[in-house]
Design a protein around this motif. Structure first.
Motif, PDB file in Angstrom:
ATOM      1  N   VAL A   1      -3.079   3.832  -2.120  1.00 20.26           N
ATOM      2  CA  VAL A   1      -3.436   2.954  -3.228  1.00 20.26           C
ATOM      3  C   VAL A   1      -2.783   1.607  -2.975  1.00 20.26           C
ATOM      4  O   VAL A   1      -1.593   1.532  -2.662  1.00 20.26           O
TER       5      VAL A   1
ATOM      6  N   ASN B   1      -6.497  -2.067 -12.920  1.00 19.61           N
ATOM      7  CA  ASN B   1      -7.212  -2.314 -11.677  1.00 19.61           C
ATOM      8  C   ASN B   1      -7.728  -3.755 -11.627  1.00 19.61           C
ATOM      9  O   ASN B   1      -8.403  -4.217 -12.542  1.00 19.61           O
TER      10      ASN B   1
ATOM     11  N   ARG C   1      -3.068  -2.505  -9.850  1.00 19.99           N
ATOM     12  CA  ARG C   1      -3.624  -1.585  -8.876  1.00 19.99           C
ATOM     13  C   ARG C   1      -4.872  -2.244  -8.298  1.00 19.99           C
ATOM     14  O   ARG C   1      -5.569  -2.985  -8.980  1.00 19.99           O
TER      15      ARG C   1
ATOM     16  N   GLU D   1      -8.022  -0.826  -6.406  1.00 21.47           N
ATOM     17  CA  GLU D   1      -8.807   0.266  -5.838  1.00 21.47           C
ATOM     18  C   GLU D   1     -10.291  -0.002  -6.043  1.00 21.47           C
ATOM     19  O   GLU D   1     -10.677  -0.641  -7.012  1.00 21.47           O
TER      20      GLU D   1
ATOM     21  N   THR E   1       0.874  -1.164   0.000  1.00 27.89           N
ATOM     22  CA  THR E   1       0.000   0.000   0.000  1.00 27.89           C
ATOM     23  C   THR E   1       0.913   1.217   0.000  1.00 27.89           C
ATOM     24  O   THR E   1       1.770   1.347   0.866  1.00 27.89           O
TER      25      THR E   1
ATOM     26  N   GLN F   1      -3.238   5.141 -12.962  1.00 30.14           N
ATOM     27  CA  GLN F   1      -4.400   4.379 -13.412  1.00 30.14           C
ATOM     28  C   GLN F   1      -4.136   3.683 -14.741  1.00 30.14           C
ATOM     29  O   GLN F   1      -4.606   2.589 -14.975  1.00 30.14           O
TER      30      GLN F   1
END
Length: 189
Positions: free
Chosen positions: A63, A139, A79, A81, A37, A134
């Motif tokens: 994140v 993600n 990622r 999130e 994190t 991003q």
């Protein structure tokens, strides 16, 4: 007139299939190496790593990242999130559960645990624009343990084959119906 209608329907369905393929999540099999994190700053349009001098200029948030290795040894960063909106059709509200599962599935090269990762990649920026966090790290939507590292390509190929098959059937049905109409007109004349 019917030719224009069938042409429009073909273009509309083809466009819909392309959009569906681009919005659909990707699947990849990896070996999870580490979960972290990190504090990331958002300065209005870009994510940047949070430096002490930037602390007053940017809004920071934590994140969660999943670091993994593909079967060929290439590293990959994901990622993790929660989704803030409903677009692109995959809202997600279980990032803490996924992070705990990813930590549990962490393994080393001597005893690999292969994990099938379903993820959504954000659109690529133009070449002259630096990618955001991003765009650089897709993600994660879901994780599941798998026995071999060969399963992800089958899912992607099946989706592409399904879309191609639907488009081919549509094209054939339209061309056959147009051909049949011309044959009936010639026969009647």
């Amino acid at each position: 007139m019917r030719t224009w209608v069938f042409g429009f329907l073909t273009v509309a369905l083809g466009t819909t299939a392309i959009v569906a393929y681009s919005v659909a999540p990707d699947v990849e099999v990896v070996r999870i190496v580490r979960t972290t994190t990190e504090r990331v700053a958002f300065n209005g349009t870009r994510f940047t790593s949070l430096m002490p001098q930037q602390a007053g200029e940017a809004t920071a948030r934590d994140v969660k990242f999943i670091r993994a290795v593909r079967p060929n040894g290439e590293p990959v960063l994901f990622r993790n999130e929660d989704g803030k909106s409903v677009w692109p059709l995959y809202p997600k509200f279980n990032s803490f559960d996924l992070q705990a599962l990813a930590t549990e599935l962490t393994s080393d090269a001597t005893d690999p645990v292969w994990v099938q990762v379903t993820f959504k990649k954000d659109p690529e920026p133009p070449a002259f624009v630096a990618p955001t966090v991003q765009q650089a790290a897709p993600n994660v939507l879901s994780l599941s343990r798998t026995d071999s590292p060969d399963g992800a390509s089958i899912v992607n190929e099946m989706l592409l084959a399904l879309i191609s098959g639907v488009l081919a059937m549509l094209f054939l049905s339209i061309s056959l119906s147009l051909g049949a109409q011309k044959w009936v007109r010639r026969r009647a004349a």
